[in-house]
Design an enzyme around this catalytic site. Structure first.
Site, PDB file in Angstrom:
ATOM      1  N   CYS A 139     -13.423 -27.934   9.559  1.00 54.63           N
ATOM      2  CA  CYS A 139     -12.171 -27.297   9.129  1.00 54.63           C
ATOM      3  C   CYS A 139     -11.038 -28.321   9.192  1.00 54.63           C
ATOM      4  O   CYS A 139     -10.905 -29.054  10.164  1.00 54.63           O
ATOM      5  CB  CYS A 139     -11.860 -26.098  10.027  1.00 54.63           C
ATOM      6  SG  CYS A 139     -10.322 -25.263   9.605  1.00 54.63           S
ATOM      7  N   CYS A 178      -7.795 -27.559   9.054  1.00 59.33           N
ATOM      8  CA  CYS A 178      -6.514 -26.886   9.315  1.00 59.33           C
ATOM      9  C   CYS A 178      -5.745 -27.583  10.443  1.00 59.33           C
ATOM     10  O   CYS A 178      -6.301 -28.368  11.210  1.00 59.33           O
ATOM     11  CB  CYS A 178      -6.721 -25.396   9.602  1.00 59.33           C
ATOM     12  SG  CYS A 178      -7.062 -24.961  11.315  1.00 59.33           S
ATOM     13  N   CYS A 232      -7.368 -27.204  13.933  1.00 59.81           N
ATOM     14  CA  CYS A 232      -8.575 -28.002  14.167  1.00 59.81           C
ATOM     15  C   CYS A 232      -8.263 -29.501  14.227  1.00 59.81           C
ATOM     16  O   CYS A 232      -8.983 -30.261  14.861  1.00 59.81           O
ATOM     17  CB  CYS A 232      -9.621 -27.688  13.106  1.00 59.81           C
ATOM     18  SG  CYS A 232     -10.263 -26.017  13.326  1.00 59.81           S
ATOM     19  N   ASP A 252      -8.244  -7.127   0.890  1.00 61.45           N
ATOM     20  CA  ASP A 252      -7.256  -7.246   1.961  1.00 61.45           C
ATOM     21  C   ASP A 252      -7.955  -6.867   3.254  1.00 61.45           C
ATOM     22  O   ASP A 252      -8.864  -6.031   3.246  1.00 61.45           O
ATOM     23  CB  ASP A 252      -6.064  -6.301   1.743  1.00 61.45           C
ATOM     24  CG  ASP A 252      -6.422  -4.867   2.082  1.00 61.45           C
ATOM     25  OD1 ASP A 252      -7.085  -4.217   1.253  1.00 61.45           O
ATOM     26  OD2 ASP A 252      -6.080  -4.400   3.178  1.00 61.45           O
ATOM     27  N   HIS A 303      -6.132 -20.489  12.593  1.00 63.95           N
ATOM     28  CA  HIS A 303      -7.432 -21.042  12.195  1.00 63.95           C
ATOM     29  C   HIS A 303      -8.243 -20.031  11.388  1.00 63.95           C
ATOM     30  O   HIS A 303      -8.825 -20.376  10.356  1.00 63.95           O
ATOM     31  CB  HIS A 303      -8.251 -21.527  13.396  1.00 63.95           C
ATOM     32  CG  HIS A 303      -9.690 -21.721  13.028  1.00 63.95           C
ATOM     33  ND1 HIS A 303     -10.130 -22.825  12.331  1.00 63.95           N
ATOM     34  CD2 HIS A 303     -10.757 -20.891  13.155  1.00 63.95           C
ATOM     35  CE1 HIS A 303     -11.418 -22.681  12.069  1.00 63.95           C
ATOM     36  NE2 HIS A 303     -11.818 -21.518  12.552  1.00 63.95           N
ATOM     37  N   ASP A 359       0.862  -1.173   0.000  1.00 64.01           N
ATOM     38  CA  ASP A 359       0.000   0.000   0.000  1.00 64.01           C
ATOM     39  C   ASP A 359       0.904   1.231   0.000  1.00 64.01           C
ATOM     40  O   ASP A 359       2.033   1.188   0.477  1.00 64.01           O
ATOM     41  CB  ASP A 359      -0.945  -0.034   1.212  1.00 64.01           C
ATOM     42  CG  ASP A 359      -2.166   0.833   0.970  1.00 64.01           C
ATOM     43  OD1 ASP A 359      -2.255   1.455  -0.111  1.00 64.01           O
ATOM     44  OD2 ASP A 359      -3.035   0.901   1.855  1.00 64.01           O
TER      45      ASP A 359
HETATM   46 ZN    ZN Z   1      -9.322 -24.730  11.630  1.00 64.77          ZN
END
Ligand code: ZN
Length: 370
Positions: free
Chosen positions: A301, A303, A306, A263, A332, A90
């Site tokens: 999820c 990830c 998780c 963003d 997460h 930016d």
């Molecule tokens: Zn997660």
């Protein structure tokens, strides 16, 4: 540079690919904010694992501290930060919203104060281009004069004049080598000024066009209205970037209108305050309800967090203000948003985006003050 792959038959949503300096990112995408060269609590290796292929840093902030020379000596922003994804920078125009930086706008540029050394200085469009070229980001943003979102019409007209003049100055000065240059249209909440600015910036030789000056407290309905007033005057072929927007409900509305990138620091900020995003809506992980909850944050999820940690553990870490709590929560939320952007892309390709849009709007209802 930007290629559209698929367009939605029921709205203006589209998928595509942005390619720059041998780096690629599929659109629509969301960039986390790495204002000072890092996403808070998260490493570039985490981002790679999550699948986040772009971030945005702030060239003005980096130029003041640690300074352009330090980053240049390291070989540029990618090597300095250890991030090999697409880096947007930016220009500094957004710092007009930050009291710790902003003093006033003049016709030649913005007068900022340096929050680390207290010195005032004039920052011109030429400075903004020189700094971003020296940093070596993949995408540079033009310097704009961002008005307050609820500013009076005369003030917004005055700031638009500057934004437009500075946009041309940025184009004149920028080398256009190894770095894309995006313009920013403004206009606050005035339909005629949004149109005038979108038409003007769209008519200049920019690689992409951003819609700026929104998500600053005007509320969901006003944001969506102003975004639509701008986007209808932008070329279909250019990539469109809605700055500062990150709420899932805002994102699906903007994608439906034809926005390609976003963003926001919203997800990592929320994470550090204990608000976690799930496929069932938001949860406040520090609440007593999660103290002894052995389930994952979100059973849907996939990830790292998780898969390996319980709500009880994260709740405990967060209540104790342990950095691990901030890190796992941030991880997460970023993974959730990355997954959402992937779902948006595949829904547009499969023709099921309208169903996803409704589902997100229902799970992430906006608390609209406008
Ligand atoms: Zn997660």
């Amino acid at each position: 540079m930007f290629k559209i792959i698929e367009t939605d038959s029921k709205n203006k949503g589209r998928t595509g690919v942005l390619s720059v300096n041998n780096r690629k990112v599929e659109t629509p995408f969301l960039m986390p904010c790495a204002t000072k060269g890092s996403v808070k609590c998260i490493t570039p290796a985490d981002l790679k694992e999550i699948g986040t292929k772009a971030w945005i840093s702030n060239s003005l902030v980096l130029s003041l501290n640690p300074g352009v020379e330090v980053i240049k000596k390291a070989g540029g922003l990618h090597t300095f930060t250890g991030y090999d994804g697409v880096i947007f920078t930016d220009s500094g125009g957004f710092q007009a919203d930050r009291e710790s930086f902003y003093l006033k706008s003049e016709n030649k540029g913005i007068v900022f104060k340096n929050p680390w050394h207290g010195k005032n200085f004039l920052y011109t469009p030429k400075d903004a281009m020189q700094v971003q070229m020296n940093l070596g980001s993949d995408v540079a943003m033009a310097l704009d004069d961002m008005p307050k979102v609820k500013a009076g019409k005369k003030d917004v007209e005055k700031s638009l004049e500057r934004t437009h003049r500075w946009a041309q100055e940025c184009i004149n000065f920028h080398s256009r080598k190894k770095q894309l240059l995006f313009g920013i249209c403004q206009g606050a909440l005035y339909a005629d000024l949004r149109r005038a600015s979108a038409e003007y910036i769209n008519g200049l030789d920019f690689d992409g066009v951003a819609i700026g000056g929104l998500a600053l407290g005007e509320g969901h309905a006003a944001m969506v209205k102003a975004m639509k007033q701008s986007i209808k005057f932008l070329d279909d072929t250019k990539i469109r970037y809605l700055m500062g927007v990150g709420n899932p409900s805002d994102i699906v509305e903007a994608v439906a209108a034809g926005v390609d990138c976003f963003d926001s620091a919203f997800h990592t900020q929320n994470a550090r305050h204990g608000t976690l995003f799930t496929t069932q809506g938001k949860i406040k992980i520090k609440n007593a309800a999660y103290k002894n909850d052995s389930k994952a944050i979100d059973k849907n999820c996939k990830c790292y967090v998780c898969k390996n940690f319980s709500r009880a553990f994260i709740s405990y870490q967060m209540r104790m203000n342990e950095p691990t709590g901030f890190r796992l929560s941030s991880y997460h939320n970023l993974a959730f948003m990355q997954d959402l952007m992937g779902k948006i892309q595949s829904a547009i390709q499969k023709g099921s985006f309208e169903t996803l849009r409704k589902e997100i709007k229902q799970k992430y209802q906006v608390n609209d003050k406008s």
